[in-house]
Design a protein around this motif. Structure first.
Motif, PDB file in Angstrom:
ATOM      1  N   ILE A   1      14.410 -22.536  21.541  1.00 48.64           N
ATOM      2  CA  ILE A   1      13.047 -21.988  21.621  1.00 48.64           C
ATOM      3  C   ILE A   1      12.986 -20.599  22.227  1.00 48.64           C
ATOM      4  O   ILE A   1      11.910 -19.994  22.258  1.00 48.64           O
ATOM      5  CB  ILE A   1      12.115 -22.920  22.417  1.00 48.64           C
ATOM      6  CG1 ILE A   1      12.686 -23.183  23.816  1.00 48.64           C
ATOM      7  CG2 ILE A   1      11.876 -24.212  21.659  1.00 48.64           C
ATOM      8  CD1 ILE A   1      11.693 -23.809  24.765  1.00 48.64           C
ATOM      9  N   GLY A   2      14.103 -20.063  22.699  1.00 46.92           N
ATOM     10  CA  GLY A   2      14.038 -18.727  23.273  1.00 46.92           C
ATOM     11  C   GLY A   2      15.275 -18.408  24.083  1.00 46.92           C
ATOM     12  O   GLY A   2      16.212 -19.215  24.183  1.00 46.92           O
ATOM     13  N   LEU A   3      15.257 -17.201  24.644  1.00 50.71           N
ATOM     14  CA  LEU A   3      16.367 -16.716  25.456  1.00 50.71           C
ATOM     15  C   LEU A   3      15.887 -16.415  26.876  1.00 50.71           C
ATOM     16  O   LEU A   3      14.732 -16.041  27.078  1.00 50.71           O
ATOM     17  CB  LEU A   3      16.973 -15.446  24.855  1.00 50.71           C
ATOM     18  CG  LEU A   3      17.542 -15.540  23.435  1.00 50.71           C
ATOM     19  CD1 LEU A   3      17.963 -14.147  22.955  1.00 50.71           C
ATOM     20  CD2 LEU A   3      18.730 -16.492  23.382  1.00 50.71           C
ATOM     21  N   THR A   4      16.777 -16.587  27.830  1.00 48.56           N
ATOM     22  CA  THR A   4      16.476 -16.161  29.195  1.00 48.56           C
ATOM     23  C   THR A   4      16.491 -14.634  29.259  1.00 48.56           C
ATOM     24  O   THR A   4      16.884 -13.955  28.300  1.00 48.56           O
ATOM     25  CB  THR A   4      17.517 -16.698  30.180  1.00 48.56           C
ATOM     26  OG1 THR A   4      18.787 -16.063  29.918  1.00 48.56           O
ATOM     27  CG2 THR A   4      17.666 -18.203  30.054  1.00 48.56           C
ATOM     28  N   GLY A   5      16.109 -14.103  30.398  1.00 50.15           N
ATOM     29  CA  GLY A   5      16.166 -12.656  30.584  1.00 50.15           C
ATOM     30  C   GLY A   5      17.577 -12.115  30.493  1.00 50.15           C
ATOM     31  O   GLY A   5      17.774 -10.917  30.242  1.00 50.15           O
ATOM     32  N   GLN A   6      18.563 -12.991  30.687  1.00 49.19           N
ATOM     33  CA  GLN A   6      19.970 -12.595  30.582  1.00 49.19           C
ATOM     34  C   GLN A   6      20.521 -12.811  29.174  1.00 49.19           C
ATOM     35  O   GLN A   6      21.722 -12.617  28.940  1.00 49.19           O
ATOM     36  CB  GLN A   6      20.812 -13.383  31.594  1.00 49.19           C
ATOM     37  CG  GLN A   6      20.485 -13.085  33.051  1.00 49.19           C
ATOM     38  CD  GLN A   6      19.156 -13.697  33.489  1.00 49.19           C
ATOM     39  OE1 GLN A   6      18.836 -14.836  33.129  1.00 49.19           O
ATOM     40  NE2 GLN A   6      18.382 -12.946  34.247  1.00 49.19           N
ATOM     41  N   GLY A   7      19.662 -13.226  28.246  1.00 53.31           N
ATOM     42  CA  GLY A   7      20.079 -13.383  26.860  1.00 53.31           C
ATOM     43  C   GLY A   7      20.754 -14.702  26.535  1.00 53.31           C
ATOM     44  O   GLY A   7      21.434 -14.808  25.509  1.00 53.31           O
ATOM     45  N   LEU A   8      20.554 -15.714  27.376  1.00 50.06           N
ATOM     46  CA  LEU A   8      21.163 -17.023  27.132  1.00 50.06           C
ATOM     47  C   LEU A   8      20.135 -17.977  26.534  1.00 50.06           C
ATOM     48  O   LEU A   8      18.976 -17.990  26.948  1.00 50.06           O
ATOM     49  CB  LEU A   8      21.712 -17.607  28.434  1.00 50.06           C
ATOM     50  CG  LEU A   8      22.869 -16.830  29.067  1.00 50.06           C
ATOM     51  CD1 LEU A   8      23.194 -17.405  30.440  1.00 50.06           C
ATOM     52  CD2 LEU A   8      24.099 -16.868  28.158  1.00 50.06           C
ATOM     53  N   PRO A   9      20.548 -18.810  25.571  1.00 48.59           N
ATOM     54  CA  PRO A   9      19.603 -19.710  24.900  1.00 48.59           C
ATOM     55  C   PRO A   9      19.037 -20.793  25.823  1.00 48.59           C
ATOM     56  O   PRO A   9      19.693 -21.244  26.767  1.00 48.59           O
ATOM     57  CB  PRO A   9      20.445 -20.340  23.787  1.00 48.59           C
ATOM     58  CG  PRO A   9      21.556 -19.376  23.549  1.00 48.59           C
ATOM     59  CD  PRO A   9      21.859 -18.804  24.900  1.00 48.59           C
ATOM     60  N   VAL A  10      17.816 -21.209  25.492  1.00 46.47           N
ATOM     61  CA  VAL A  10      17.143 -22.317  26.162  1.00 46.47           C
ATOM     62  C   VAL A  10      16.726 -23.311  25.089  1.00 46.47           C
ATOM     63  O   VAL A  10      16.206 -22.925  24.039  1.00 46.47           O
ATOM     64  CB  VAL A  10      15.909 -21.841  26.951  1.00 46.47           C
ATOM     65  CG1 VAL A  10      15.136 -23.034  27.519  1.00 46.47           C
ATOM     66  CG2 VAL A  10      16.326 -20.893  28.067  1.00 46.47           C
ATOM     67  N   GLY A  11      16.948 -24.611  25.378  1.00 44.55           N
ATOM     68  CA  GLY A  11      16.600 -25.641  24.410  1.00 44.55           C
ATOM     69  C   GLY A  11      15.476 -26.530  24.893  1.00 44.55           C
ATOM     70  O   GLY A  11      15.347 -26.809  26.096  1.00 44.55           O
ATOM     71  N   LEU A  12      14.645 -26.968  23.954  1.00 48.12           N
ATOM     72  CA  LEU A  12      13.572 -27.917  24.229  1.00 48.12           C
ATOM     73  C   LEU A  12      13.949 -29.244  23.577  1.00 48.12           C
ATOM     74  O   LEU A  12      14.324 -29.282  22.411  1.00 48.12           O
ATOM     75  CB  LEU A  12      12.256 -27.411  23.651  1.00 48.12           C
ATOM     76  CG  LEU A  12      10.986 -28.158  24.069  1.00 48.12           C
ATOM     77  CD1 LEU A  12      10.663 -27.880  25.539  1.00 48.12           C
ATOM     78  CD2 LEU A  12       9.811 -27.754  23.188  1.00 48.12           C
ATOM     79  N   ALA A  13      13.825 -30.332  24.350  1.00 44.93           N
ATOM     80  CA  ALA A  13      14.223 -31.645  23.866  1.00 44.93           C
ATOM     81  C   ALA A  13      13.024 -32.471  23.430  1.00 44.93           C
ATOM     82  O   ALA A  13      11.943 -32.384  24.017  1.00 44.93           O
ATOM     83  CB  ALA A  13      14.988 -32.392  24.956  1.00 44.93           C
ATOM     84  N   LEU A  14      13.237 -33.272  22.401  1.00 43.64           N
ATOM     85  CA  LEU A  14      12.276 -34.273  21.953  1.00 43.64           C
ATOM     86  C   LEU A  14      12.985 -35.613  21.924  1.00 43.64           C
ATOM     87  O   LEU A  14      14.057 -35.736  21.310  1.00 43.64           O
ATOM     88  CB  LEU A  14      11.749 -33.951  20.552  1.00 43.64           C
ATOM     89  CG  LEU A  14      10.963 -32.658  20.375  1.00 43.64           C
ATOM     90  CD1 LEU A  14      10.775 -32.375  18.890  1.00 43.64           C
ATOM     91  CD2 LEU A  14       9.611 -32.749  21.072  1.00 43.64           C
ATOM     92  N   ASP A  15      12.427 -36.618  22.579  1.00 40.55           N
ATOM     93  CA  ASP A  15      12.958 -37.977  22.519  1.00 40.55           C
ATOM     94  C   ASP A  15      11.930 -38.888  21.860  1.00 40.55           C
ATOM     95  O   ASP A  15      10.728 -38.800  22.147  1.00 40.55           O
ATOM     96  CB  ASP A  15      13.254 -38.513  23.925  1.00 40.55           C
ATOM     97  CG  ASP A  15      14.659 -38.172  24.405  1.00 40.55           C
ATOM     98  OD1 ASP A  15      15.383 -37.457  23.687  1.00 40.55           O
ATOM     99  OD2 ASP A  15      15.026 -38.621  25.508  1.00 40.55           O
ATOM    100  N   GLY A  16      12.406 -39.769  20.970  1.00 43.61           N
ATOM    101  CA  GLY A  16      11.540 -40.767  20.343  1.00 43.61           C
ATOM    102  C   GLY A  16      11.978 -42.162  20.721  1.00 43.61           C
ATOM    103  O   GLY A  16      12.847 -42.335  21.586  1.00 43.61           O
ATOM    104  N   LEU A  17      11.411 -43.155  20.083  1.00 43.49           N
ATOM    105  CA  LEU A  17      11.806 -44.535  20.314  1.00 43.49           C
ATOM    106  C   LEU A  17      12.908 -44.945  19.338  1.00 43.49           C
ATOM    107  O   LEU A  17      13.041 -44.351  18.251  1.00 43.49           O
ATOM    108  CB  LEU A  17      10.603 -45.473  20.164  1.00 43.49           C
ATOM    109  CG  LEU A  17       9.559 -45.393  21.278  1.00 43.49           C
ATOM    110  CD1 LEU A  17       8.399 -46.337  20.983  1.00 43.49           C
ATOM    111  CD2 LEU A  17      10.175 -45.710  22.641  1.00 43.49           C
ATOM    112  N   PRO A  18      13.740 -45.929  19.704  1.00 41.67           N
ATOM    113  CA  PRO A  18      14.833 -46.351  18.814  1.00 41.67           C
ATOM    114  C   PRO A  18      14.343 -46.647  17.407  1.00 41.67           C
ATOM    115  O   PRO A  18      13.337 -47.342  17.205  1.00 41.67           O
ATOM    116  CB  PRO A  18      15.356 -47.619  19.503  1.00 41.67           C
ATOM    117  CG  PRO A  18      15.048 -47.415  20.951  1.00 41.67           C
ATOM    118  CD  PRO A  18      13.732 -46.695  20.970  1.00 41.67           C
TER     119      PRO A  18
END
Length: 482
Positions: free
Chosen positions: A428-445
């Motif tokens: 979903i984006g990069l930190t100010g230092q240019g490193l990736p950031v991830g957003l997690a989605l969890d569902g039900l089995p």
């Protein structure tokens, strides 16, 4: 058409099917990129001759009017713990050196039958017991966005190779976060399927209860395609309308003690979701930390049983004692001795209690939470912090103090793994230092397809991350100084 190395899995398959590019040319392009960026150490081996031969067969089939599979001619990286005929399967550990399985793992067979070409073996944390991919046996894997940083693990080679455009996508495995953590740190997408949904046989295991293979790629459409191929589902994915979507935001565990840049990027993502019509429901999963405490008991009990079963089924000459004795990485040496020493190994009664009492309670807590709050998925930062420097295997810096590396990076992905939930990472984006950031989605089995449809809709709200600027000079400069 985009530059060939920018093609994802579905786009590459379509280009070959439509005759816009030959499979041989496409495979050759990725082979050339791998040769130019070996400093990332994403692959432990590349099977160039066999890959090109397979590509020519795809091209011959197309010229002769034969029907092509949905992945025909697409080169993929395969994690080094998944059995593939003709390729050495070491699981990143010396005890399995020279092991060449005579049958494909079912997941590999499904992909091969769909026409995929296995470019080579992607590197991993030794025996999948870690998240740094600083492997003493096969070397450290480097993060394409900053080669001095870890790529995450244990499927770090698949994550790094996909992010660096050395492959359109790959297959990893996940026990406590091993496809989602490297996807988050390398800026790609990944799916941890519900436990048991993807076949896990003929894969060097940690825990048959928790292990699953899963796809890694640069977009949700590619995850969906590989999921469809492996599971055999025929329904085509439709992005879920965001209006009326309810996402749970569990602040009390998943959003605590975050790196400031990770928190900033993820909070901005929540703002974007709300503006798109998503309802955010802030509520905590009851007693999550306590319920998840038993998950490590399962992960430390099952390897001694499940690795032995793998060695027998795959025809490996190594014994479990060989694997323990020859473990090369210091952190993995300690784990293997712990789980094999009668003085420290998990007692069977404690394991049965974890399986029969605590894990069902964890699953029920998730089901109750979804039902009570009427949510479609949980949303949270995939990892509490972005990539950290290679070599910080014991502890890393978080908010001005040193914290345990392994436990911190898997903190948010581990509970869902223990409960067998499907989980997705979205870049979903990069930190100010240019490193990736991830957003997690969890569902039900069992809710994998619904979760993929939600992810496809959310993915469209965020611009694609810029490709990493690969610079081998950074690595050479650092090596020269050491």
């Amino acid at each position: 058409m985009a530059e060939l190395h920018e093609l994802g899995v579905a786009a590459a398959a379509k280009a070959i099917h439509d005759g816009e590019v030959t499979a041989e040319h496409l495979v050759g392009t990725f082979l050339d990129r791998n040769a130019a960026h070996v400093y990332l150490n994403a692959f432990v081996s590349v099977d160039a001759d066999a890959s090109l031969e397979a590509a020519r067969k795809v091209d011959d089939a197309r010229r002769n009017g034969a029907a092509l599979g949905p992945l025909a001619g697409v080169p993929l990286g395969v994690k080094d713990n998944i059995d593939v005929v003709g390729q050495e399967c070491c699981a990143g550990t010396p005890g399995l050196s020279g092991h060449r399985p005579k049958k494909d793992a079912p997941v590999a067979a499904a992909l091969r039958n769909a026409g995929a070409i296995f470019l080579g073996r992607t590197g991993m944390h030794e025996l999948a017991f870690g998240i740094t991919n600083n492997n003493t046996f096969s070397g450290a894997i480097r993060n394409p966005y900053d080669p001095l940083m870890i790529p995450g693990g244990s499927s770090g080679g698949a994550g790094a190779s996909c992010a660096a455009r050395l492959t359109p996508g790959g297959i990893g495995t996940d026990t406590g976060g091993s496809v989602r953590v490297p996807a988050a740190l390398c800026g790609i997408a990944s799916l941890r399927p519900s436990a048991g949904r993807w076949p896990a046989r003929r894969i060097v295991p940690i825990s048959s209860t928790r292990d699953t293979p899963g796809p890694m790629a640069r977009c949700v459409a590619d995850l969906e395609l590989m999921d469809r191929v492996v599971t055999g589902v025929t329904d085509m994915l439709v992005a879920r309308p965001l209006g009326g979507l309810r996402l749970g935001v569990p602040r009390g565990y998943f959003w605590e003690d975050l790196d400031r840049e990770t928190e900033r990027v993820c909070q901005q993502a929540l703002t974007v979701l709300e503006a798109a019509g998503v309802t955010l429901v802030e509520a905590d999963v009851a007693d999550l930390a306590a319920l998840n405490a038993a998950a490590s008991i399962i992960a430390f009990y099952e390897p001694g049983r499940d690795i032995v079963a793998y060695l027998e089924e795959s025809g490996a000459s190594a014994r479990f004692a060989d694997i323990v004795e020859k473990a090369a990485s210091p952190d993995v040496q300690g784990i293997m001795r712990f789980i094999s020493d009668p003085a420290t190994m998990v007692p069977p009664a404690l394991y049965r209690e974890a399986m029969d009492v605590h894990r069902p309670r964890l699953i029920k807590a998730y089901r109750d939470h979804f039902a009570v709050h009427g949510i479609d998925a949980l949303v949270f930062p995939t990892t509490p912090l972005p990539a950290r420097p290679i070599g910080e295997d014991i502890d890393v810096e978080l908010n001005g103090r040193r914290v345990p590396t392994f436990q911190t990076f898997i903190r948010n992905t581990d509970p869902g793994s223990g409960a067998g939930l499907p989980g997705i990472n979205l870049p979903i984006g990069l930190t100010g230092q240019g490193l990736p950031v991830g957003l997690a989605l969890d569902g039900l089995p069992g809710g994998d397809r619904a979760l993929l449809s939600i992810a496809a809709a959310i993915e469209a709200l965020f611009p694609a991350l810029p490709a990493p600027k690969l610079d081998p000079a950074v690595v050479k400069y650092t090596d020269d100084k050491q």
